[in-house]
Design a protein around this motif. Sequence first.
Motif, PDB file in Angstrom:
ATOM      1  N   SER A  87       0.803  -1.185  -0.115  1.00 23.02           N
ATOM      2  CA  SER A  87       0.543  -0.274   0.132  1.00 23.02           C
ATOM      3  C   SER A  87       0.463   1.501   0.051  1.00 23.02           C
ATOM      4  O   SER A  87       0.454   2.321  -0.311  1.00 23.02           O
ATOM      5  N   LYS A  88       1.918   1.136   0.474  1.00 20.87           N
ATOM      6  CA  LYS A  88       3.534   2.628   0.780  1.00 20.87           C
ATOM      7  C   LYS A  88       4.029   2.763  -0.565  1.00 20.87           C
ATOM      8  O   LYS A  88       4.376   3.309  -1.043  1.00 20.87           O
ATOM      9  N   MET A  89       3.774   1.591  -1.600  1.00 19.92           N
ATOM     10  CA  MET A  89       4.211   1.953  -3.293  1.00 19.92           C
ATOM     11  C   MET A  89       3.557   2.440  -4.209  1.00 19.92           C
ATOM     12  O   MET A  89       2.557   2.038  -4.584  1.00 19.92           O
ATOM     13  N   GLN A  90       3.601   3.878  -3.613  1.00 23.11           N
ATOM     14  CA  GLN A  90       3.032   4.827  -4.297  1.00 23.11           C
ATOM     15  C   GLN A  90       3.689   5.554  -5.516  1.00 23.11           C
ATOM     16  O   GLN A  90       5.226   5.730  -5.538  1.00 23.11           O
ATOM     17  N   LYS A  91       3.496   5.379  -7.005  1.00 24.37           N
ATOM     18  CA  LYS A  91       3.669   6.379  -7.785  1.00 24.37           C
ATOM     19  C   LYS A  91       3.903   7.683  -7.739  1.00 24.37           C
ATOM     20  O   LYS A  91       3.240   8.213  -7.784  1.00 24.37           O
ATOM     21  N   GLU A  92       5.336   8.279  -8.478  1.00 25.85           N
ATOM     22  CA  GLU A  92       4.722   9.806  -8.081  1.00 25.85           C
ATOM     23  C   GLU A  92       4.768  10.415  -9.724  1.00 25.85           C
ATOM     24  O   GLU A  92       4.880   9.784 -10.768  1.00 25.85           O
ATOM     25  N   LYS A  93       3.292  11.483  -9.655  1.00 21.22           N
ATOM     26  CA  LYS A  93       3.160  11.941 -11.071  1.00 21.22           C
ATOM     27  C   LYS A  93       4.401  13.155 -10.998  1.00 21.22           C
ATOM     28  O   LYS A  93       5.116  13.223 -10.524  1.00 21.22           O
ATOM     29  N   LEU A 114      14.064  10.332 -14.515  1.00 17.34           N
ATOM     30  CA  LEU A 114      14.519   9.506 -12.969  1.00 17.34           C
ATOM     31  C   LEU A 114      12.878   9.438 -12.350  1.00 17.34           C
ATOM     32  O   LEU A 114      12.844   8.030 -11.773  1.00 17.34           O
ATOM     33  N   ARG A 115      12.775  10.396 -12.809  1.00 19.89           N
ATOM     34  CA  ARG A 115      11.019  10.018 -12.489  1.00 19.89           C
ATOM     35  C   ARG A 115      10.315   8.772 -13.110  1.00 19.89           C
ATOM     36  O   ARG A 115       9.347   7.667 -12.229  1.00 19.89           O
ATOM     37  N   GLU A 116      10.741   8.707 -13.998  1.00 17.34           N
ATOM     38  CA  GLU A 116       9.971   7.308 -14.504  1.00 17.34           C
ATOM     39  C   GLU A 116      10.932   6.249 -14.031  1.00 17.34           C
ATOM     40  O   GLU A 116      10.304   4.385 -14.256  1.00 17.34           O
ATOM     41  N   ASN A 117      11.987   6.195 -14.014  1.00 16.88           N
ATOM     42  CA  ASN A 117      12.929   5.140 -13.261  1.00 16.88           C
ATOM     43  C   ASN A 117      12.135   4.573 -12.010  1.00 16.88           C
ATOM     44  O   ASN A 117      12.524   3.524 -11.696  1.00 16.88           O
ATOM     45  N   TYR A 118      12.507   5.675 -11.305  1.00 13.98           N
ATOM     46  CA  TYR A 118      11.459   5.701  -9.927  1.00 13.98           C
ATOM     47  C   TYR A 118      10.701   4.613 -10.409  1.00 13.98           C
ATOM     48  O   TYR A 118       9.846   3.537  -9.550  1.00 13.98           O
ATOM     49  N   ASN A 119       9.494   5.117 -11.223  1.00 12.29           N
ATOM     50  CA  ASN A 119       7.827   4.564 -11.126  1.00 12.29           C
ATOM     51  C   ASN A 119       8.404   2.843 -11.285  1.00 12.29           C
ATOM     52  O   ASN A 119       7.881   2.434 -11.227  1.00 12.29           O
ATOM     53  N   LYS A 120       9.128   2.643 -12.814  1.00  5.49           N
ATOM     54  CA  LYS A 120       9.392   1.749 -13.392  1.00  5.49           C
ATOM     55  C   LYS A 120      10.000   0.407 -11.559  1.00  5.49           C
ATOM     56  O   LYS A 120       9.933  -0.946 -11.275  1.00  5.49           O
ATOM     57  N   VAL A 322      -2.451   4.030  -4.690  1.00  8.91           N
ATOM     58  CA  VAL A 322      -2.842   6.038  -5.241  1.00  8.91           C
ATOM     59  C   VAL A 322      -3.543   5.467  -6.434  1.00  8.91           C
ATOM     60  O   VAL A 322      -4.557   6.614  -6.642  1.00  8.91           O
ATOM     61  N   LYS A 323      -3.365   4.640  -7.147  1.00  5.92           N
ATOM     62  CA  LYS A 323      -4.328   4.389  -8.599  1.00  5.92           C
ATOM     63  C   LYS A 323      -5.765   4.668  -8.115  1.00  5.92           C
ATOM     64  O   LYS A 323      -6.789   4.938  -8.607  1.00  5.92           O
ATOM     65  N   ALA A 324      -5.778   3.185  -6.883  1.00  6.96           N
ATOM     66  CA  ALA A 324      -7.434   3.383  -6.659  1.00  6.96           C
ATOM     67  C   ALA A 324      -7.766   4.429  -5.940  1.00  6.96           C
ATOM     68  O   ALA A 324      -9.356   3.975  -6.604  1.00  6.96           O
ATOM     69  N   LEU A 325      -6.922   4.996  -5.067  1.00  5.93           N
ATOM     70  CA  LEU A 325      -7.595   6.372  -4.308  1.00  5.93           C
ATOM     71  C   LEU A 325      -7.980   7.077  -5.797  1.00  5.93           C
ATOM     72  O   LEU A 325      -9.028   8.012  -5.748  1.00  5.93           O
ATOM     73  N   ASP A 326      -7.164   7.439  -7.297  1.00 12.75           N
ATOM     74  CA  ASP A 326      -7.478   8.306  -8.397  1.00 12.75           C
ATOM     75  C   ASP A 326      -9.102   7.141  -8.996  1.00 12.75           C
ATOM     76  O   ASP A 326      -9.741   8.674  -9.117  1.00 12.75           O
ATOM     77  N   SER A 327      -8.945   6.750  -9.248  1.00 14.77           N
ATOM     78  CA  SER A 327     -10.356   6.097  -9.962  1.00 14.77           C
ATOM     79  C   SER A 327     -11.385   5.885  -8.654  1.00 14.77           C
ATOM     80  O   SER A 327     -12.271   6.473  -9.242  1.00 14.77           O
ATOM     81  N   LEU A 328     -11.570   6.280  -7.278  1.00 21.51           N
ATOM     82  CA  LEU A 328     -12.320   6.170  -6.666  1.00 21.51           C
ATOM     83  C   LEU A 328     -12.919   7.716  -6.900  1.00 21.51           C
ATOM     84  O   LEU A 328     -14.153   7.906  -7.000  1.00 21.51           O
ATOM     85  N   PHE A 329     -11.480   8.221  -7.236  1.00 19.82           N
ATOM     86  CA  PHE A 329     -12.718   9.970  -6.919  1.00 19.82           C
ATOM     87  C   PHE A 329     -12.967  10.478  -8.301  1.00 19.82           C
ATOM     88  O   PHE A 329     -14.092  10.829  -8.069  1.00 19.82           O
ATOM     89  N   GLU A 330     -11.933   9.730  -9.548  1.00 16.27           N
ATOM     90  CA  GLU A 330     -12.774   9.977 -10.630  1.00 16.27           C
ATOM     91  C   GLU A 330     -14.158   9.326 -10.441  1.00 16.27           C
ATOM     92  O   GLU A 330     -14.636  10.044 -11.748  1.00 16.27           O
ATOM     93  N   SER A 331     -14.495   8.836  -9.841  1.00  7.86           N
ATOM     94  CA  SER A 331     -15.744   7.849 -10.425  1.00  7.86           C
ATOM     95  C   SER A 331     -16.742   8.814  -9.399  1.00  7.86           C
ATOM     96  O   SER A 331     -17.707   8.001  -9.805  1.00  7.86           O
TER      97      SER A 331
END
Length: 384
Positions: A87-93, A114-120, A322-331
């Motif tokens: 749950s702590k594994m958060q991608k950087e926007k 660097l951000r893309e490498n971090y997210n990967k 994070v993606k779950a939160l975004d999706s729940l908010f957008e919906s």
Amino acid sequence: MEEWKKYLHQPNPVSELLNDSIVVIDTNVLLAAYQWREVTVNEVLNALQKIKDEKRLRIPLQVIKEFSRNRPHEIQQRMNDLDTLISKMQKEKPLLERVPMLEGKDSLKEIEELRENYNKAVKDYRDGLIKLRDHLKELFYNDHFLDKIMELAEGTILVPEKNEQDLEKEAKERFKLKLPPGFKDNSKEENSSGDFIVWSSILQLKNNVVFVSGDKKTDWVYQDNKKNSITARRELVEEFFEKTGKDFAHITPKDFITSLNPQVSEHVREDLSNYITKHKVEDSVLLPVISYLELEKVISRLFVLIQELCRKEDIIVEGDVVKALDSLFESRIISIKTYGEIDLILKINRDLDIGLLSENDFEVGWAISKGKDCINSIIKYLQS
């Protein structure tokens, strides 16, 4: 034997008793395997096998029952631990979403790479944790440790001489008199008589006995000022001597293993010292609440509920909170208020993890309190 002699009886040192005594194993030694490294588990299994080969190993039936009942919870807790990490594994926007004024800066491209490498790396790490969690889930159906315990238990089980109802009645009478062991468990809703039933099984033996247990409650052992076990309670030594004429001793898993194999590694010693045994806080003295652990529990619960919410709404998120939160908010399933609070709770937890906050900071207390509010809010939605 004249009764007065039990009061003056001096048992042999446990280091000597360990050479030829019957060795009885407590439940917590078996359950701890689900907290130890594999090398530690193998050390313990090898030691128990050696004792069994010498026909000196005994496992009370009560221990087997308790192990069977609590083993699924130990596996589940390890899975929950991994879920908390996941749950702590958060991608950087993209940085421009946070600081639009950086657009057009020469250094932005390098930072974005660097951000893309971090997210990967975050995704790969999260995927690895998910595989580990799935491996733990398989233990419910294919557990080699359980197979080994089955082998060790064959021919070593101590069955009580009395039925369970009689033993529970006897335990209650002893609890009134504060007779060890087990009276510290008197207030437990379940299995309050467990320790006494184990003790009654030990009293059936006619040899010197060494009891291997991580239990530190003062109805089993005396403690030093650091709450470490010193030796078995005098009442237990006397009762065993009066009934059998033999010696009873208590030894910790660490002392048991290091006595048999002084060359064990520091990793093994660390495992044997640090695993958690479940017992009640004694004498109504409450341990201080550890904010870090409390916050982790809140976030773990939030993560599970968010997953349930996504399943209810047919949203696929693959473990990315994070993606779950975004999706729940957008919906429009969760409000902007709830979305913002959970996002901030996760950030506070991350800051606590990397040392930017201390457990006593106001933000941590706020995150725990607000997290519980969010949990209740999501539960109400799920139940609606």
